[in-house]
Scaffold this motif. Structure first.
Motif, short mmCIF file in Angstrom:
data_model
loop_
_atom_site.label_atom_id
_atom_site.label_comp_id
_atom_site.label_asym_id
_atom_site.label_seq_id
_atom_site.Cartn_x
_atom_site.Cartn_y
_atom_site.Cartn_z
N THR A 223 -7.61 106.64 98.85
CA THR A 223 -6.41 107.16 98.18
C THR A 223 -6.74 108.17 97.07
O THR A 223 -5.84 108.78 96.52
N SER A 224 -8.01 108.31 96.73
CA SER A 224 -8.35 109.16 95.57
C SER A 224 -8.37 110.65 95.94
O SER A 224 -9.14 111.08 96.81
N ARG B 249 -11.19 113.00 97.79
CA ARG B 249 -10.79 113.87 98.91
C ARG B 249 -11.33 115.28 98.72
O ARG B 249 -11.83 115.90 99.66
N TRP C 274 -1.72 114.40 97.39
CA TRP C 274 -1.55 113.20 96.55
C TRP C 274 -0.10 113.10 96.06
O TRP C 274 0.48 112.00 96.03
N PRO D 292 -4.99 110.69 102.73
CA PRO D 292 -4.85 109.41 102.01
C PRO D 292 -4.06 108.40 102.85
O PRO D 292 -3.14 108.79 103.57
#
Ligand SMILES: N[C@@H](CCC(=O)N[C@@H](CS)C(=O)NCC(=O)O)C(=O)O
Length: 210
Positions: free
Chosen positions: A9-10, A14, A167, A209
């Protein structure tokens, strides 16, 4: 192999993965998942990186590199395609400035998310979240005006921006603002249209993500 301490998720992880992929170095990066937050840190990661953050890169000789910008700098030294990602001279300086804007947008977005997701309700401070969301909005406006989305290059400015937009779509930190779900697309219509056109690029697809 270099070890990349990571989470799927970061957006900063990424960015490193996309740069690695674009430079042809993806197979030299072993992804090591870490679960953490500022209130639930990972003791082993804290030994590797005093800030306890990801991405952290462990080189083959055991050297630890952080943060994402330092890791990207290292990856650039390993590739003969570096100039495609970071042009030389003034253009390169402006590319790094755009990366700083996209990273700063994410820093503010992540701080506001920690405030709304992690902090117990009775301790929340809405003026502080508002201040962080204002930074996200200003940075998004700035990127909309300053990123040249014409042309097929995929330099660090575009990579960092794509990771920031991805994001924002994933976490939607601005959703509570006046125009809800549509808000961020209204602030940066050109950028989100461009993002749609590049999201099937292999480096971005491989690092979505989830
Ligand atoms: N400036 C850092 C930011 C990295 C960052 O904020 N990572 C987040 C995950 S997206 C993290 O590790 N948070 C845990 C914490 O703040 O303790 C970079 O560019 O690498």
């Amino acid at each position: 192999m270099m070890k990349l301490y990571s989470s799927v998720t970061s957006p900063f992880v990424r960015k490193v993965l996309v740069v690695g992929h674009e430079l042809g170095l993806a197979d030299q990066l072993e992804v090591v998942p870490v679960v953490l937050s500022p209130t639930a840190t990972d003791a082993a990661l804290n030994q590797r990186n005093p800030l306890g953050k990801i991405p952290t890169l462990e080189l083959e000789d055991g050297t630890m590199l952080f943060d994402s910008r330092v890791i990207v700098t290292h990856l650039l030294t390993l590739s003969d395609k570096a100039e495609l990602v970071l042009p030389r001279g003034k253009k390169g300086l402006l590319t790094l400035r755009a990366e700083a804007a996209a990273d700063g947008l994410l820093d503010a977005g992540i701080l506001s998310r920690y405030e709304t997701v992690l902090r117990p309700e009775q301790y929340r401070w809405s003026a502080w979240v508002d201040g962080q969301c204002d930074k996200v909005e200003r940075a998004l406006r700035w990127l909309e005006e300053n990123i040249d989305t014409t042309g097929s290059s995929f330099d660090l400015a575009k990579i960092a921006t794509a990771c920031a937009l991805g994001w924002l779509q994933f976490r939607k930190p601005l959703n509570d603002r006046s125009q809800g779900e549509k808000h961020m697309e209204l602030i940066a219509p050109k950028l989100f249209t461009w993002f749609e056109s590049v999201r099937s690029r292999p480096s971005l697809l491989a690092s979505e993500p989830h």
